[in-house]
Design a protein around this motif. Structure first.
Motif, PDB file in Angstrom:
ATOM      1  N   ARG A 151     -14.919 -11.971  46.054  1.00  0.00           N
ATOM      2  CA  ARG A 151     -14.634 -10.610  45.607  1.00  0.00           C
ATOM      3  C   ARG A 151     -13.521  -9.966  46.432  1.00  0.00           C
ATOM      4  O   ARG A 151     -12.627  -9.309  45.887  1.00  0.00           O
ATOM      5  CB  ARG A 151     -15.925  -9.807  45.725  1.00  0.00           C
ATOM      6  CG  ARG A 151     -15.940  -8.570  44.936  1.00  0.00           C
ATOM      7  CD  ARG A 151     -17.368  -8.070  44.838  1.00  0.00           C
ATOM      8  NE  ARG A 151     -17.321  -6.646  44.794  1.00  0.00           N
ATOM      9  CZ  ARG A 151     -18.071  -5.845  45.501  1.00  0.00           C
ATOM     10  NH1 ARG A 151     -18.960  -6.325  46.317  1.00  0.00           N
ATOM     11  NH2 ARG A 151     -17.949  -4.561  45.387  1.00  0.00           N
ATOM     12  N   SER A 200      -9.552   2.926  45.169  1.00  0.00           N
ATOM     13  CA  SER A 200     -10.920   2.590  44.769  1.00  0.00           C
ATOM     14  C   SER A 200     -11.276   1.165  45.159  1.00  0.00           C
ATOM     15  O   SER A 200     -12.391   0.896  45.628  1.00  0.00           O
ATOM     16  CB  SER A 200     -11.097   2.760  43.262  1.00  0.00           C
ATOM     17  OG  SER A 200     -10.876   4.081  42.883  1.00  0.00           O
ATOM     18  N   LEU A 201     -10.346   0.255  44.978  1.00  0.00           N
ATOM     19  CA  LEU A 201     -10.589  -1.138  45.349  1.00  0.00           C
ATOM     20  C   LEU A 201     -10.743  -1.278  46.864  1.00  0.00           C
ATOM     21  O   LEU A 201     -11.609  -2.018  47.345  1.00  0.00           O
ATOM     22  CB  LEU A 201      -9.458  -2.029  44.844  1.00  0.00           C
ATOM     23  CG  LEU A 201      -9.383  -2.201  43.320  1.00  0.00           C
ATOM     24  CD1 LEU A 201      -8.080  -2.878  42.922  1.00  0.00           C
ATOM     25  CD2 LEU A 201     -10.579  -2.969  42.800  1.00  0.00           C
ATOM     26  N   THR A 202      -9.916  -0.552  47.617  1.00  0.00           N
ATOM     27  CA  THR A 202     -10.037  -0.577  49.078  1.00  0.00           C
ATOM     28  C   THR A 202     -11.384  -0.011  49.511  1.00  0.00           C
ATOM     29  O   THR A 202     -12.049  -0.572  50.387  1.00  0.00           O
ATOM     30  CB  THR A 202      -8.893   0.219  49.729  1.00  0.00           C
ATOM     31  OG1 THR A 202      -7.647  -0.370  49.353  1.00  0.00           O
ATOM     32  CG2 THR A 202      -9.002   0.227  51.244  1.00  0.00           C
ATOM     33  N   SER A 248      -5.950   1.347  43.499  1.00  0.00           N
ATOM     34  CA  SER A 248      -5.830   0.688  44.801  1.00  0.00           C
ATOM     35  C   SER A 248      -6.790   1.297  45.813  1.00  0.00           C
ATOM     36  O   SER A 248      -7.452   0.579  46.568  1.00  0.00           O
ATOM     37  CB  SER A 248      -4.399   0.805  45.330  1.00  0.00           C
ATOM     38  OG  SER A 248      -3.516   0.061  44.539  1.00  0.00           O
ATOM     39  N   VAL A 283      -9.848  -8.615  45.071  1.00  0.00           N
ATOM     40  CA  VAL A 283      -9.408  -7.236  45.310  1.00  0.00           C
ATOM     41  C   VAL A 283      -8.068  -7.224  46.036  1.00  0.00           C
ATOM     42  O   VAL A 283      -7.167  -6.457  45.681  1.00  0.00           O
ATOM     43  CB  VAL A 283     -10.485  -6.441  46.082  1.00  0.00           C
ATOM     44  CG1 VAL A 283      -9.932  -5.126  46.593  1.00  0.00           C
ATOM     45  CG2 VAL A 283     -11.676  -6.196  45.185  1.00  0.00           C
ATOM     46  N   GLU A 337     -14.108  -0.020  47.776  1.00  0.00           N
ATOM     47  CA  GLU A 337     -15.131  -0.980  47.363  1.00  0.00           C
ATOM     48  C   GLU A 337     -15.285  -2.118  48.363  1.00  0.00           C
ATOM     49  O   GLU A 337     -16.398  -2.522  48.698  1.00  0.00           O
ATOM     50  CB  GLU A 337     -14.758  -1.550  45.981  1.00  0.00           C
ATOM     51  CG  GLU A 337     -15.741  -2.521  45.427  1.00  0.00           C
ATOM     52  CD  GLU A 337     -17.030  -1.877  44.951  1.00  0.00           C
ATOM     53  OE1 GLU A 337     -18.039  -2.598  44.882  1.00  0.00           O
ATOM     54  OE2 GLU A 337     -17.035  -0.669  44.660  1.00  0.00           O
TER      55      GLU A 337
END
Length: 115
Positions: free
Chosen positions: A50, A98-100, A96, A54, A102
């Motif tokens: 995952r 939000s992914l960081t 970006s 990301v 997460e």
């Protein structure tokens, strides 16, 4: 070949590069996932997979934004196209961030957690 065609070609290369980074990152992540399943628990393998996806998505988004900026600023710098570019950049920045959040459990501007 005029300047507009060269700039359009450069922005198309940037788009292809961004898509390639994401695709290669996912394939590399799948390879690492399969390899980690042999030596580690499935939970650790999944988390590693995952995180790899990301990271490749974030890098791919950055490259795609660069292609959009080149295309908009150099080819069609109208108020409408710049406004659309601004909206695209805002959406991609939110993705970006939000992914960081997460993966790292913190916003990009926050200091890393100890431990």
């Amino acid at each position: 070949m005029d300047q507009i065609e060269i700039i359009r070609g450069v922005s198309n290369v940037m788009d292809a590069l961004g898509v390639s980074v994401v695709a290669i990152g996912v394939l590399w992540g799948l390879y690492g996932f399969a390899k980690a399943l042999i030596t580690q628990s499935s939970d650790i393998a999944y988390k590693t997979f995952r995180a790899q996806i990301v990271r490749s998505l974030i890098l791919g988004l950055e490259i795609l934004v660069a292609g959009d900026v080149i295309r908009t600023v150099a080819i069609s710098p109208t108020l409408t196209s710049v406004a659309v570019l601004g909206l695209i950049v805002l959406i991609r920045c939110f993705l970006s961030w939000s992914l960081t959040l997460e993966i790292d459990g913190r916003w990009p501007w926050q200091p890393p957690r100890n431990g």
